[in-house]
Design a protein around this motif. Structure first.
Motif, PDB file in Angstrom:
ATOM      1  N   VAL A  13      -2.832   4.672  -3.215  1.00 36.37           N
ATOM      2  CA  VAL A  13      -3.691   3.608  -3.728  1.00 36.37           C
ATOM      3  C   VAL A  13      -3.857   2.553  -2.639  1.00 36.37           C
ATOM      4  O   VAL A  13      -2.866   2.044  -2.129  1.00 36.37           O
ATOM      5  CB  VAL A  13      -3.082   2.971  -5.003  1.00 36.37           C
ATOM      6  CG1 VAL A  13      -3.993   1.884  -5.549  1.00 36.37           C
ATOM      7  CG2 VAL A  13      -2.829   4.031  -6.058  1.00 36.37           C
TER       8      VAL A  13
ATOM      9  N   GLN B 270       0.884  -1.163   0.000  1.00 37.03           N
ATOM     10  CA  GLN B 270       0.000   0.000   0.000  1.00 37.03           C
ATOM     11  C   GLN B 270       0.913   1.202   0.000  1.00 37.03           C
ATOM     12  O   GLN B 270       1.628   1.447   0.961  1.00 37.03           O
ATOM     13  CB  GLN B 270      -0.912   0.023   1.230  1.00 37.03           C
ATOM     14  CG  GLN B 270      -1.807   1.233   1.259  1.00 37.03           C
ATOM     15  CD  GLN B 270      -2.764   1.189   2.437  1.00 37.03           C
ATOM     16  OE1 GLN B 270      -2.834   0.212   3.152  1.00 37.03           O
ATOM     17  NE2 GLN B 270      -3.493   2.269   2.625  1.00 37.03           N
TER      18      GLN B 270
ATOM     19  N   TYR C 143      -8.818   4.872 -12.239  1.00 32.71           N
ATOM     20  CA  TYR C 143      -8.814   3.404 -12.259  1.00 32.71           C
ATOM     21  C   TYR C 143      -9.935   2.867 -11.385  1.00 32.71           C
ATOM     22  O   TYR C 143     -10.243   3.435 -10.345  1.00 32.71           O
ATOM     23  CB  TYR C 143      -7.462   2.875 -11.763  1.00 32.71           C
ATOM     24  CG  TYR C 143      -7.434   1.372 -11.631  1.00 32.71           C
ATOM     25  CD1 TYR C 143      -7.484   0.564 -12.759  1.00 32.71           C
ATOM     26  CD2 TYR C 143      -7.412   0.772 -10.382  1.00 32.71           C
ATOM     27  CE1 TYR C 143      -7.495  -0.817 -12.653  1.00 32.71           C
ATOM     28  CE2 TYR C 143      -7.424  -0.602 -10.264  1.00 32.71           C
ATOM     29  CZ  TYR C 143      -7.460  -1.391 -11.408  1.00 32.71           C
ATOM     30  OH  TYR C 143      -7.481  -2.757 -11.290  1.00 32.71           O
TER      31      TYR C 143
ATOM     32  N   LEU D 215      -5.652   8.759 -11.009  1.00 36.65           N
ATOM     33  CA  LEU D 215      -4.248   8.366 -11.062  1.00 36.65           C
ATOM     34  C   LEU D 215      -3.368   9.440 -11.690  1.00 36.65           C
ATOM     35  O   LEU D 215      -2.212   9.605 -11.289  1.00 36.65           O
ATOM     36  CB  LEU D 215      -4.081   7.074 -11.874  1.00 36.65           C
ATOM     37  CG  LEU D 215      -4.592   5.782 -11.259  1.00 36.65           C
ATOM     38  CD1 LEU D 215      -4.354   4.628 -12.221  1.00 36.65           C
ATOM     39  CD2 LEU D 215      -3.920   5.510  -9.928  1.00 36.65           C
TER      40      LEU D 215
ATOM     41  N   LEU E 276      -6.484  -2.495  -4.142  1.00 36.94           N
ATOM     42  CA  LEU E 276      -6.476  -2.030  -5.525  1.00 36.94           C
ATOM     43  C   LEU E 276      -5.107  -2.214  -6.161  1.00 36.94           C
ATOM     44  O   LEU E 276      -5.012  -2.477  -7.362  1.00 36.94           O
ATOM     45  CB  LEU E 276      -6.882  -0.556  -5.601  1.00 36.94           C
ATOM     46  CG  LEU E 276      -8.372  -0.248  -5.615  1.00 36.94           C
ATOM     47  CD1 LEU E 276      -8.614   1.243  -5.813  1.00 36.94           C
ATOM     48  CD2 LEU E 276      -9.097  -1.027  -6.692  1.00 36.94           C
ATOM     49  N   VAL E 277      -4.043  -2.106  -5.361  1.00 36.67           N
ATOM     50  CA  VAL E 277      -2.697  -2.339  -5.883  1.00 36.67           C
ATOM     51  C   VAL E 277      -2.603  -3.773  -6.393  1.00 36.67           C
ATOM     52  O   VAL E 277      -2.106  -4.039  -7.494  1.00 36.67           O
ATOM     53  CB  VAL E 277      -1.621  -2.052  -4.814  1.00 36.67           C
ATOM     54  CG1 VAL E 277      -0.249  -2.528  -5.292  1.00 36.67           C
ATOM     55  CG2 VAL E 277      -1.569  -0.572  -4.475  1.00 36.67           C
TER      56      VAL E 277
ATOM     57  N   LEU F  83     -10.659   5.966  -9.005  1.00 39.65           N
ATOM     58  CA  LEU F  83      -9.514   6.501  -8.274  1.00 39.65           C
ATOM     59  C   LEU F  83      -8.654   7.324  -9.229  1.00 39.65           C
ATOM     60  O   LEU F  83      -8.109   6.790 -10.196  1.00 39.65           O
ATOM     61  CB  LEU F  83      -8.687   5.351  -7.691  1.00 39.65           C
ATOM     62  CG  LEU F  83      -7.405   5.745  -6.983  1.00 39.65           C
ATOM     63  CD1 LEU F  83      -7.715   6.437  -5.657  1.00 39.65           C
ATOM     64  CD2 LEU F  83      -6.537   4.519  -6.751  1.00 39.65           C
TER      65      LEU F  83
END
Length: 196
Positions: free
Chosen positions: A147, A76, A110, A117, A151-152, A115
């Motif tokens: 992020v 994260q 994304y 970016l 989600l990563v 989100l």
């Protein structure tokens, strides 16, 4: 014997009529023809005025989202992605051209969470009626974007498989606010619209 009574006499057609009657008939016919042609032209013009342009958006390359280095499992952290894009516009109207106005922003997001970016500026492009531009280069960059870990992991897997989808928006700055010109979901190296 050869004569008809007055009420039984045959009615013979009149030929020619007076020139005044002919002029009135022609004027009436011309008036209604003008009205019909005007309605057809105004309807066609209204239809052509409401035809929206087509935009093309493609992501040609991305850096800062490498699954091996930037998107390590369970990480994260902060990402600094950079997107190379191409954008274009095509007019489908016979009356009006189409533009991507100066100072139009490009925003890349994304996931269903949208989100943010990266962001950047699109090139100014204008074309005439029924014309199209070729793809023009644009770039969007993000710096230290936070992020969430889940989600990563998802992004890393999608980048590995080539299935990562990014939402790309063209946003035009106007007096008193912003106007969303186009929003597309795009894969890296995949055009979001038919080739112009």
């Amino acid at each position: 014997m050869g004569a008809y009574p007055e009420e039984d006499q045959p009615v013979l057609p009149r030929h020619g009529g007076s020139s005044r009657e002919r002029r009135q008939c022609l004027c009436c016919w011309f008036f209604w023809l003008t009205i019909c042609v005007s309605i057809v032209i105004l309807t066609w013009y209204g239809d052509q005025s409401n035809i929206l342009p087509d935009y093309s958006i493609a992501i040609t390359a991305v850096s800062g989202l490498d699954p091996a280095t930037d998107l390590q499992k369970g990480r994260q952290g902060l990402l600094s992605p950079a997107f190379n894009l191409t954008v274009g516009v095509a007019s489908r109207s016979r009356v009006y051209g189409a533009c991507i106005e100066p100072h139009t922003a490009v925003k890349v997001s994304y996931s269903y969470l949208r989100l943010p970016l990266a962001s950047g500026t699109a090139p100014a492009i204008c074309v005439g009626p029924l014309e199209s531009s070729g793809p023009r280069a644009a770039a969007a960059r993000g710096r230290d974007v936070a992020v969430p870990g889940f989600l990563v992991d998802t992004l890393a897997e999608e980048m590995r498989s080539g299935e990562a989808m990014f939402q790309v928006q063209l946003i035009e700055g106007r007096r008193g606010g912003w106007r969303y010109v186009e929003t597309r979901w795009v894969k890296v190296e995949a055009a979001a619209a038919a080739s112009l």
